[in-house]
Scaffold this active site. Structure first.
Site, PDB file in Angstrom:
ATOM      1  N   ASP A  89      43.871   0.465 -55.987  1.00  0.00           N
ATOM      2  CA  ASP A  89      43.227  -0.116 -54.444  1.00  0.00           C
ATOM      3  C   ASP A  89      42.644  -0.468 -54.991  1.00  0.00           C
ATOM      4  OD1 ASP A  89      42.435   0.817 -51.906  1.00  0.00           O
ATOM      5  OD2 ASP A  89      41.138   2.236 -52.234  1.00  0.00           O
TER       6      ASP A  89
HETATM    7  C1  NOJ Z   1      40.733  -0.049 -49.432  1.00  0.00           C
HETATM    8  C2  NOJ Z   1      41.247   0.762 -49.242  1.00  0.00           C
HETATM    9  O1  NOJ Z   1      40.887   1.835 -49.672  1.00  0.00           O
HETATM   10  C3  NOJ Z   1      41.991   0.613 -48.473  1.00  0.00           C
HETATM   11  O2  NOJ Z   1      42.844   2.179 -48.321  1.00  0.00           O
HETATM   12  C4  NOJ Z   1      42.882   0.269 -48.787  1.00  0.00           C
HETATM   13  O3  NOJ Z   1      44.640   0.088 -48.360  1.00  0.00           O
HETATM   14  C5  NOJ Z   1      43.077  -1.056 -49.032  1.00  0.00           C
HETATM   15  N1  NOJ Z   1      41.632  -1.158 -49.133  1.00  0.00           N
HETATM   16  C6  NOJ Z   1      44.007  -2.560 -48.323  1.00  0.00           C
HETATM   17  O4  NOJ Z   1      42.227  -3.073 -47.100  1.00  0.00           O
END
Ligand code: NOJ
Length: 740
Positions: free
Chosen positions: A262
Site C-alpha cells: 500500500d
Molecule cells: C492508500 C489506501 O490505503 C489504498 O486503499 C489505496 O488503494 C492506495 N492508497 C492508492 O490510492
C-alpha cells in the site's frame, strides 16, 4: 508474446531496468513530458527512476493514459508498456452506493454486474488494474474505512469478494475488464479502537475464522493482485510479513499473482520500528515477496545496492519482475499498449443509460428502512413534502472513495423526489452540514477562509432554520436529509462521536415539535448512533452515500415504487461506547441472558444495553411477513451427509416483498469458544403479496469447521443450533447433532 520471448526480454534487461518494473509512482510524476519536480525531489526520485518505472497510480482517461504510455515507452530501453492502476472502488464515472451499501443489497449477482460496469468504464479510460475489492471485515464504526467494505461478516464478505473480483475480471480475456487487486491484506479492519492506521492484534483463530476468508475467496476467484495493508498484524507490519505473504498467501493458498505494497508502506516499515532504514525496508519487503513498491523510494533507490553488496540475490528481483511482465503480457500490452483505448470508446462507455439503470437498482436495494412507525411510508404522490436539510439539493452523494466520479452527474434527492411529487415539493437547507470549525480543519482539505465560508453566521443559520420550519408548517410530511459529509467518512476518517452533530439534532428538535410526520434520510459512510433521534422521527432510511443515481433511488423507496429490501451488514450501535460491536461475537462465561448470575455480575454495561440499536441483518420492508414451520430433514448430520432446512415464508401484508432469509449456526460446545451465531447462507426470495413460499437450505458438515490458534481447521462432533430468520436477532431455532 510467447513465454520464451518474454524470458528473453527479462534476460536482456539490466538490473536497473528490472527494478524499475517494481516501482510505482503517482500521476504527478508523469505529466507526459512535463514532470513535476516537487514530490519527486522530496522522495529523492531521479528522472531515471521515473523513466524506468513500470506502473503508475491514478492516471486515468484515454487521453492522459495514452500520453503517459507513449512517453514512457519512448524513454525505456526495451520500450516496455506501463501498467495503469487506480482506485476504482465502487464505480468509475457511474458510481454505485458505497460498498457498505452494496453489502446491504445481499445481491452478489447484481453487484457483479455493477463491477462489470466499473471495469468497462475503467478499462475504456485506459486503466488496467483496480485497487479493489476491499474486503476487510469491519467491526468498529469509528473507523472511517468501514465505508469501503461490504460489512462485518466473513461469509458475506467472501460472497461479495468473489462477485466483485469476477465482475472486474470477467471481460479480461476479451481485451476489456480490469485486473482486481484485493486489499488490504490482512486484517486492516481490526485496527484497535477504530483509529486509522492503528495496530491490529488478534488471535490466530480469530484471524483465520473471521478476517482471512474474504481475501481467500477473492484469491480463489482469480484476483490477480493483492495489496498488503498499512498496518501491522500481531506485531509484524504486513508489508514485511514473510509468513503472511509468502507462507500463507503464496504457498498455502497458491497465489501466484502480484503483491503490491500500500501507499508508502515499505518506507513505513521504518516508522513501525521494523526496519532500520530504506535499505533494510526494501530488503524485508522483497523478502516477504512484495513485488511492487507503491509510492516509496525504497525499491527504486535501495534494491540495486542490496544486490551489488551481495546481500540480495538478483534472482529475487527476477522473480518479482517476471510476475510484472507476466501480467503485462496477459493483458496483451506488448501487442497493444493501449488495449484498444480511444476517446470515442471512452465517451461511449461512461454513464450510459443502461449503466445508470444498474446504479439505480443497486441503490434501490442498498437503502435500508430502519423505522416506519404507523406505516407512514410509502408516501402518497399528492402529499405536500417539505424536503429539508443540507443534503436536499446536494450533488455530493458519491462518498469519499469515488475519486474519479463527477458529482455533477449525480441525481440529487430533490431532483429524484420532484420527478414524482412535482409542485408538491418544497425544499430548504435548514442547517449547515457541519458547523464545527475544528472538525473541518482536521478533515484537512480546507483553508481557514474556506472554513469560514462553510460555516454560516449565527444569523444565517437562524434564518435557514426558520425557513425550514416555515415550509414544514405547510407540508403534510417532512423529509429530513441529514448525516455526515463526504470527507468525514473514508480513509483517515476515524471519529469518536457517531451521533448527528448538534446543529442537525437541534433542527430535528424544532421540526419534531410541529406535530408533522417526519422521515429521516441519513447519508453516511458508517453506522451512526441514532438512539437519540428514533423517538423524534417517524421513519428512518439509511441511504449511505448512494451514488450517481442516489436521488432516484431515494424517491423510489419513499414513494414505494420499490419496496425496500436492504438489510444491514454492519451493526448499528446503541452508543458509541459499545464499539467494536458485531453480531458474531464469541460466547462469554457470563452472558447477560442465560447466566447463573443475576443482576450486576454479568457481561453488560451499567449505562447502556448490550444489544445494538439495529442488529446485523436487520431492515424493514413495506407490509409484513411471517417466517414459520422451521423443519430439519434430520436431527443427525454425519460428515458425509447433509441436512435440509426448510421453512415457510408468508407475505402477510399488502406489498410484494423481497425477503432476505438468513441462515445462522451456533456450535454449542467446541475446543475453541465459538460465536453466538454465524451466518452460513442466505437466500433472497421474492414473495408476492398474498403468497407463501417454501425456502430450503442445505447444511453440510464442511460449513461447520472452525480454526484453532495454529490456523488448523477443525470439525468437532456435537450439538449445533440452527437459526433461520429476518435478521441475526429475529430467528426461528432448531438443533441437530454432528457425528462421524
Ligand atoms: C492508500 C489506501 O490505503 C489504498 O486503499 C489505496 O488503494 C492506495 N492508497 C492508492 O490510492
Amino acid at each position: 508474446m510467447k513465454q520464451e520471448k518474454l524470458r528473453k526480454l527479462l534476460n536482456d534487461m539490466s538490473l536497473e531496468e528490472k527494478i524499475g518494473q517494481l516501482v510505482q509512482l503517482s500521476g504527478e510524476f508523469y505529466k507526459a513530458n512535463d514532470i513535476s519536480l516537487g514530490p519527486q525531489q522530496k522522495l529523492g526520485i531521479t528522472q531515471k527512476i521515473v523513466d524506468l518505472s513500470g506502473s503508475v497510480l491514478n492516471v486515468t482517461g484515454a487521453k492522459a493514459t495514452k500520453e503517459v504510455q507513449d512517453h514512457q515507452m519512448s524513454v525505456q530501453p526495451h520500450h516496455i508498456p506501463m501498467l495503469f492502476m487506480a482506485d476504482i472502488i465502487y464505480g468509475y464515472k457511474t458510481v454505485f452506493p458505497i460498498p457498505l451499501g452494496l453489502g446491504a443489497t445481499w445481491d452478489p449477482e447484481l453487484v457483479r454486474k455493477g463491477f462489470n460496469i466499473a471495469a468497462d468504464e475503467g478499462s475504456a479510460a485506459g486503466n488496467h488494474v483496480s485497487f479493489a475489492p476491499m474486503v476487510d471485515v469491519v467491526h468498529d464504526a469509528r473507523w472511517g474505512r468501514v465505508l469501503e467494505s461490504p460489512g462485518e461478516d466473513p461469509y458475506l464478505n467472501s460472497v461479495f469478494a468473489k462477485s466483485m473480483v469476477e465482475g472486474f475480471q470477467d471481460k479480461l480475456k476479451d481485451g476489456a475488464g480490469q485486473v482486481a487487486c484485493v486489499k488490504h491484506f490482512a486484517g486492516y479492519g481490526g485496527v484497535e479502537a477504530g483509529r486509522e492506521y492503528n495496530t491490529v492484534d488478534m488471535s490466530i483463530s480469530n484471524l483465520y475464522q473471521n478476517y482471512l476468508p474474504p481475501y481467500k475467496a477473492a484469491v480463489d476467484a482469480g484476483s490477480k493482485m493483492v495489496m498488503s495493508s498499512l498496518t501491522s498484524l500481531n506485531g509484524v507490519p504486513t508489508t514485511g510479513d514473510k509468513w503472511l505473504l509468502d507462507d500463507v498467501l503464496r504457498k498455502a493458498w497458491g497465489f501466484n499473482g502480484l503483491i503490491i505494497s500500500d501507499y508508502a508502506s515499505i518506507y513505513e516499515l521504518i516508522k513501525h520500528g521494523f526496519a532500520k532504514d530504506e535499505t533494510d525496508a526494501a530488503h524485508k519487503a522483497l523478502n516477504a515477496t512484495v513485488d511492487i513498491d507503491m509510492k516509496s523510494p525504497c525499491y527504486a533507490k535501495r534494491l540495486q545496492e542490496l544486490v551489488t553488496d551481495g546481500k540480495l540475490d538478483e534472482t529475487k528481483i527476477d522473480e518479482a519482475t517476471w510476475r510484472v511482465l507476466l501480467l503485462k503480457n496477459e493483458l496483451g500490452l506488448f501487442e497493444d499498449p493501449y488495449r484498444s483505448v480511444s476517446e470515442e470508446r471512452e465517451a461511449k462507455s461512461i454513464l450510459s443509460d443502461s449503466k445508470r439503470k444498474v446504479a439505480r437498482e443497486l441503490a434501490d436495494k442498498a437503502l435500508v428502512l430502519l423505522q416506519n412507525k404507523n406505516g407512514i411510508l410509502p408516501l402518497k404522490k399528492d402529499e405536500k413534502i417539505a424536503l429539508i436539510g443540507p443534503y436536499a439539493n446536494e450533488k455530493l452523494l458519491l462518498g469519499m472513495w469515488a475519486v474519479h466520479g463527477d458529482p455533477n452527474t449525480s441525481v440529487t434527492i430533490a431532483e429524484g423526489i420532484k420527478e414524482i411529487a412535482g409542485d408538491n415539493l418544497k425544499t430548504a437547507k435548514g442547517t449547515d452540514l457541519i458547523r464545527d470549525a475544528h472538525l473541518l480543519k482536521e478533515i484537512g482539505y480546507f483553508t481557514d477562509e474556506e472554513i469560514d465560508k462553510m460555516i454560516s453566521s449565527e444569523k444565517v443559520e437562524q434564518k435557514n432554520n426558520d425557513e425550514a420550519v416555515k415550509i414544514a408548517q405547510t407540508a403534510d410530511t417532512i423529509v429530513l436529509t441529514l448525516g455526515e459529509s463526504t470527507l468525514e467518512a473514508g480513509e483517515a476518517g476515524a471519529k469518536t462521536k457517531l451521533t448527528l452533530p448538534e446543529n442537525q439534532l437541534h433542527l430535528i428538535d424544532r421540526l419534531s415539535k410541529l406535530g408533522k410526520k417526519i422521515v429521516l434520510i441519513t447519508i453516511s459512510g458508517r453506522p451512526l448512533v441514532l438512539t437519540n433521534v428514533v423517538d423524534k422521527v417517524d421513519a428512518i432510511i439509511e441511504a449511505w452515500f448512494p451514488g450517481t443515481e442516489g436521488g432516484h433511488a431515494i424517491a423510489d423507496i419513499l414513494y414505494g415504487k420499490v419496496n425496500p429490501s436492504g438489510r444491514l451488514t454492519m451493526t448499528f450501535p446503541y452508543a458509541v461506547g459499545q464499539e467494536p460491536i458485531y453480531y458474531n461475537h464469541l460466547s462469554t462465561g457470563r452472558p447477560q441472558v442465560g447466566s447463573q448470575h443475576v443482576g450486576r455480575f454479568v457481561s453488560k454495561y451499567l449505562d447502556a444495553p448490550v444489544t445494538p440499536l439495529y442488529p446485523f441483518g436487520y431492515g424493514l420492508s413495506y407490509g409484513s411477513s411471517e417466517y414459520k414451520d422451521l423443519k430439519l430433514s434430520s436431527h443427525k448430520l454425519t460428515r458425509n451427509s447433509s441436512i435440509k432446512v426448510k421453512l415457510t415464508v408468508k407475505n402477510t401484508g399488502g406489498y410484494d416483498r423481497r425477503e432476505i432469509v438468513q441462515l445462522y449456526i451456533h456450535d454449542q460446545v467446541a475446543s475453541i469458544v465459538q460465536p453466538v451465531k454465524r451466518l452460513i447462507d442466505f437466500k433472497a426470495v421474492k414473495v408476492p403479496r398474498g403468497q407463501t413460499k417454501e425456502v430450503e437450505f442445505e447444511i453440510k458438515a464442511s460449513e461447520l469447521t472452525f480454526y484453532d490458534n495454529l490456523g488448523r481447521d477443525y470439525l468437532e462432533n456435537g450439538d449445533f443450533d440452527v437459526f433461520v430468520g429476518k435478521s441475526s436477532a429475529d430467528c426461528l431455532k432448531e438443533t441437530f447433532e454432528l457425528s462421524e
